[in-house]
Design a protein around this motif. Structure first.
Motif: not given
Lengths: 304, 101
Positions: A196-198, A286-287, A290, A293-295, A298, B69-70, B72, B75-77, B101
Motif C-alpha cells: 500500500k505504497v502509493s 490496507t491497515s 501499511k 510495510s518495509p522501509r 518507500e 497511518s492508514t 495512502m 510514508l510509514v517509516h 486508502m
C-alpha cells in the motif's frame, strides 16, 4: 496501425510463414477507388473467399440509421460490414471501437456508434446477439485502445491455421488466453500494491499507481504486463496508469473533468475496488499492509 | 528544517488551539479536488493545516477510522504525508479530511 507493429508474429510473418493472403488493409492494400470496390463486391458475392474479416472502427449508424456519416468505397461503411460479415468464415473485431463502440459510442453517442456485437457492456451491437460467422462462431473481440499488435496477429494465425474453433472466449467474446488475467498480472509495481505504497506523481519509480493516479490495472483484463508492448515495457512499468482500455466501459466516467488519472473515492475508499475485493476486507488489508510495510518499499529501488 | 522540527511545529500549532476545517470530510472526488485546489493557494503551514482539517487525534467518520497511518499518502517509516499539496511530517494517529486508502 498497431497491427503493423506486430512482432510475434509480425505482419510479414503472416504472409511468408503462414501463407495468409491479405486482401486489403488501409496501409498495405494495393487496391484503390474502383478496384477496391470491385474487390469488396467480389468478396461480398462469394466470388473471392473471405476467410477472415478483421474489422477496426465503430459501426457508425448516423444520421438516422443511414450510416452516411462514415462512407467507404462508395457507400455507407455499415453496409459493407453487413455484407462482408454474411460471407466471412471468421470475423475478428479489433480495438474498442469495433468491439464495444469505443469512445465514439460514449454518451450521448451522436454518431449512433456500435461495436459489431456489443454496445459497451450490452450484447447485441450492430450484428445482433444471434450473429455467427460461417464457421459458427460469434465475432472474436480483441479490444484495446489500441489492441496490442501481437494479440491481433496471434489470433489471426490461430484462425488461419485451423485452430479458430479452439479459441475459448469469455463472456465478452474476448480470447481467454489474453483476457483472463489482469493488467496487474506481471506489473513491476505489485510489491508496492501489496504494501500500500502509493505513487503520487507521474514519473515516480516507486509506488503503486492504483491508489491515487487512477490506475485500473487490478480490475482490467489484459495481458499488458505479460505480453509487453514493443516487447519492452508497459504503461504501468513506465509509470503510466492503466486506463482500462480493454473493458467495455472504457473510457470510464465518460472522461468527465477530474476523473482521468485520479482514483475516484467515496469517503476515502476507492469507488472501484480490485476485482473480487470487498470494502471491509480492503480496509482491514490496507491497515495491516501499511503497518507491515518495509522501509525499502518507500524508497526508489529501481536502477537503470 | 528537518522532519522532527517541522513535525513539532505542527504539533505545537494544533495543540495551541488552532481551529481547522475538520468537517466536511472529502466524501467525493469533487470535494477532494476542491480542497487540494485551495491548498495550492495556501500561504504557509498554518493555512495548510486549517484547510486540510488536521487534528492531533484520529477522526472516526461514517464508521471508519481515518488516521494518517492508514492513509495512502502516509510514508510509514518516515512518518510523512506525501500528498503533493501538503508534504508534511506527521504522526500515525493524526488525521486530516483528505484521508484516503
Amino acid at each position: 496501425m498497431s497491427f503493423l507493429n506486430a512482432e510475434e508474429p509480425s505482419a510479414c510473418d503472416l504472409v511468408t510463414d503462414f501463407g495468409i493472403n491479405i486482401l486489403w488493409h488501409p496501409s498495405l492494400g494495393m487496391e484503390l477507388g474502383d478496384n477496391l470496390q470491385k474487390l469488396l463486391k467480389s468478396c461480398a458475392s462469394g466470388q473471392t473467399a473471405l476467410d477472415i474479416l478483421v474489422f477496426e472502427g465503430s459501426v457508425v449508424n448516423a444520421p438516422g440509421g443511414t450510416g452516411e456519416w462514415n462512407r467507404f468505397a462508395g457507400r455507407a461503411m455499415k453496409d459493407w460490414v453487413r455484407d462482408l460479415c454474411k460471407v466471412a468464415t471468421f470475423v475478428v473485431a479489433v480495438g474498442d471501437c469495433a468491439t464495444w463502440g469505443g469512445i465514439p459510442a460514449t454518451a450521448p453517442n451522436p454518431s449512433e456508434s456500435q461495436g459489431l456485437q456489443f454496445l459497451k457492456r450490452k450484447a447485441g451491437g450492430f450484428l445482433g446477439t444471434q450473429y455467427r460467422s460461417k464457421a459458427g462462431l460469434p465475432v472474436i473481440n480483441v479490444p484495446g485502445c489500441p489492441a496490442h499488435p501481437d494479440w491481433i496477429t496471434q489470433i489471426v494465425v490461430a484462425v488461419a491455421t485451423g485452430r479458430g474453433g479452439e479459441i475459448a472466449l469469455d463472456d465478452f467474446q474476448r480470447p481467454k488466453t489474453f483476457f483472463t488475467s489482469f493488467t496487474q498480472t506481471g506489473c513491476t509495481r505489485n510489491m508496492h500494491f501489496a504494501y500500500k505504497v502509493s505513487a503520487t506523481e507521474f514519473g515516480q519509480r516507486k509506488g503503486c499507481l492504483f491508489y491515487d493516479l487512477g490506475c485500473r490495472g487490478p480490475m482490467t483484463h489484459s495481458p499488458c504486463n505479460r505480453i509487453l508492448w514493443n516487447r519492452q515495457s508497459s504503461k504501468t512499468r513506465a509509470g503510466m496508469p492503466c486506463l482500462g482500455c480493454t473493458e467495455p466501459e472504457f473510457p470510464f466516467q465518460d472522461l468527465a473533468p477530474g476523473t482521468v488519472f485520479k482514483t475516484q473515492t467515496v469517503m476515502g475508499i476507492p469507488k472501484d475496488m480490485p476485482t473480487g475485493v470487498e470494502k471491509s476486507g480492503y480496509i482491514k488489508l490496507t491497515s495491516a499492509a501499511k503497518a507491515a510495510s518495509p522501509r525499502w518499499a518507500e524508497e526508489d529501488l529501481f536502477v537503470v | 528544517m528537518d522532519d522532527s522540527a517541522a513535525r513539532e511545529e505542527v504539533r505545537s500549532l494544533l495543540a495551541s488551539g488552532l481551529v481547522t476545517e475538520v468537517f466536511p470530510r472529502a466524501d467525493s472526488q469533487d470535494d477532494a479536488l476542491a480542497i487540494t485546489a485551495r491548498l495550492r493557494g495556501a500561504d504557509g503551514l498554518r493555512q495548510k493545516l486549517v484547510i486540510a482539517g488536521f487534528t492531533l487525534e484520529t477522526i472516526v467518520y461514517a464508521g471508519i477510522e481515518q488516521p494518517c497511518s492508514t492513509c495512502m499518502y502516509f510514508l510509514v517509516h518516515r512518518r510523512y504525508c506525501e500528498l503533493s499539496e501538503l508534504k508534511l511530517p506527521v504522526e500515525p494517529e493524526w488525521s486530516c479530511r483528505l484521508w484516503r486508502m
